[in-house]
Design an enzyme around this catalytic site. Structure first.
Site, mmCIF file in Angstrom:
data_model
loop_
_atom_site.group_PDB
_atom_site.id
_atom_site.type_symbol
_atom_site.label_atom_id
_atom_site.label_comp_id
_atom_site.label_asym_id
_atom_site.label_seq_id
_atom_site.Cartn_x
_atom_site.Cartn_y
_atom_site.Cartn_z
ATOM 1 N N LYS A 147 45.899 40.389 44.759
ATOM 2 C CA LYS A 147 45.350 41.616 44.460
ATOM 3 C C LYS A 147 44.286 40.495 45.242
ATOM 4 O O LYS A 147 43.666 39.661 44.344
ATOM 5 C CB LYS A 147 44.933 41.382 42.601
ATOM 6 N N LYS A 149 39.902 39.326 45.713
ATOM 7 C CA LYS A 149 38.481 39.817 45.672
ATOM 8 C C LYS A 149 37.526 39.926 46.915
ATOM 9 O O LYS A 149 37.762 38.983 47.663
ATOM 10 C CB LYS A 149 38.871 38.505 44.424
ATOM 11 N N LYS A 245 42.073 48.210 30.542
ATOM 12 C CA LYS A 245 41.913 46.822 29.990
ATOM 13 C C LYS A 245 42.104 46.935 28.641
ATOM 14 O O LYS A 245 40.873 47.570 28.196
ATOM 15 C CB LYS A 245 41.164 45.501 30.910
ATOM 16 N N CYS A 273 43.975 42.526 33.585
ATOM 17 C CA CYS A 273 43.786 41.931 32.221
ATOM 18 C C CYS A 273 42.167 40.991 32.608
ATOM 19 O O CYS A 273 41.784 40.425 33.589
ATOM 20 C CB CYS A 273 44.359 41.317 31.793
#
Length: 326
Positions: A147, A149, A245, A273
Site C-alpha cells: 500500500k 502512501k 476501520k 486499521c
C-alpha cells in the site's frame, strides 16, 4: 454487574510513519477492560486524529458511560450511548471479547462464521521522496500486496519508483485527501500503467461531489469519507470500494453492519486499521474475513507490539489467539 477499567497506553513507531497529513513517531491508544463472571474482556482503539479525537478525550468518553457499562450495557446499547469513534470501539471490542470468554468460544463462532484462515494483508510504504519510497518497497518486495502512501504533486514519480523496486508486488495506493487542485481523472490514468489496483480518498471528505463525473481508470475507495452506514448513500456513484476501520465505525458491531449494507449497494470492501497494536487489530481481522482487501499491518509498523500478538508470516496475518482477543 460488569466492571470497567480504562487507560491510555503509548507505543513508539519502528520508524517515522509519514502520510500526507504528517509524521508520527508514536501512537496513543485507549484500552478498555470489562469484567463479569470471573472473565475479563479487552479492547483497544486509536483516536481518529483528522477528526480531532485524542486519547484523553476517548478516555473521558469511556468514563462518561461507566455507569451504563457497569449496569450491564450491551454492544447494541453502545450504538446509542456513544458516537462512532475510538471510545465506542474500545468498549465494543471489550464486550465482544468478554462474550467469547464467557461462552468458551471464539467471536467468529458467535457470529456463525467458519473457522478463519490466514488473510493476505497489505504492507504500507510511507510517504517520502521517490528514492526513499523505492528503498522501502525494495525491502518489502517479497510481500504480495503493498500500500503506497501518496501526497499530491510527484505521486506519479513515487509510484513509478515503487513499481520499479517491487516489480512483482500488487499495488494499492492511498492519497489521504491530498489531490485537491489536481485532475483526479488524469492522475488515475497516469497511475494505471503501473498496475495500481485501487486508490483511496483522493479528495477531502466533503468534496466527494467532484468525483461524480470522473471516469476512473483505477477504482476509487472511500476512507475518510466513509465512517458508518450513514455515509453510504453519499458513496454510491463516486466510489466503488469503502475502507472499513473499526475506529471510524466505532466498533466491530457497526463495522459488520456497515459491510453488509455496503454489499447490498454493490460496493467492494477493504478492512483497514490505524496505527495500533495486535489488540486493536484483532477485532478487525474478524471483519476482514468478509472483505476483498485487508490492510492490517498496524502492529508491523511499531517498534514493539504486545506479547502475545498477532502472528504475521510472509504476506499473511493469522487469526488472533484467544489469549490475545476474542
Amino acid at each position: 454487574m460488569q466492571r470497567l477499567a480504562a487507560r491510555i497506553e503509548r507505543f513508539a513507531t519502528a520508524a517515522p510513519f509519514v502520510i500526507a497529513r504528517g509524521a508520527k513517531h508514536e501512537v496513543e491508544v485507549v484500552v478498555a477492560e470489562v469484567g463479569a463472571g470471573g472473565h475479563n474482556g479487552r479492547g483497544e482503539a486509536t483516536p481518529i486524529d483528522y477528526r480531532g479525537e485524542t486519547a484523553a478525550e476517548a478516555l473521558r468518553a469511556i468514563e462518561g458511560v461507566r455507569g451504563a457499562i457497569e449496569a450491564g450495557a450491551t454492544r447494541v446499547d453502545l450504538l446509542d450511548l456513544l458516537p462512532a469513534g475510538a471510545a465506542r470501539n474500545a468498549l465494543d471490542a471489550a464486550l465482544w471479547d468478554l462474550a467469547a470468554k464467557r461462552a468458551a468460544t471464539r467471536v467468529w463462532a458467535l457470529l456463525g462464521l467458519p473457522d478463519p484462515r490466514p488473510i493476505l494483508t497489505a504492507y504500507t510504504i510511507p510517504l517520502g521522496d521517490p528514492g526513499a519510497m523505492a528503498e522501502a518497497a525494495r525491502s518489502a518486495s517479497a510481500r504480495e500486496l503493498l500500500k503506497v502512501k501518496l501526497g499530491g504533486e510527484g505521486d506519479v514519480e513515487r509510484v513509478r519508483a515503487v513499481r520499479q523496486a517491487a516489480p512483482h508486488a500488487r499495488l494499492i495506493a492511498d492519497a489521504n485527501q491530498s489531490w485537491a487542485g489536481l485532475d483526479v481523472e488524469a492522475m488515475l490514468a497516469a497511475l494505471a500503467p503501473f498496475r495500481v489496483e485501487l486508490v483511496e480518498q483522493p479528495l477531502a471528505a466533503g468534496a466527494d461531489a467532484a468525483l461524480a463525473h470522473v471516469r476512473p481508470a483505477i477504482p476509487l475507495a472511500a476512507d475518510e469519507s466513509c465512517h458508518t452506514r450513514a455515509d453510504l448513500d453519499r458513496i454510491v456513484g463516486r466510489y466503488r470500494v469503502i475502507n472499513v476501520k473499526l475506529d471510524k465505525a466505532g466498533g466491530l458491531t457497526e463495522a459488520l453492519a456497515l459491510i453488509e449494507a455496503a454489499r447490498q449497494r454493490g460496493l467492494g470492501v477493504m478492512v483497514g486499521c490505524m496505527l495500533s497494536t495486535s489488540l486493536g487489530v484483532a477485532p478487525a481481522f474478524v471483519a476482514a474475513m468478509q472483505a476483498d482487501y485487508a490492510d492490517l499491518d498496524g502492529p508491523l509498523l511499531l517498534a514493539c507490539d504486545r506479547t502475545p500478538g498477532l502472528e504475521f508470516s510472509g504476506s499473511d496475518v493469522h487469526p488472533p489467539l484467544a489469549v490475545l482477543w476474542g
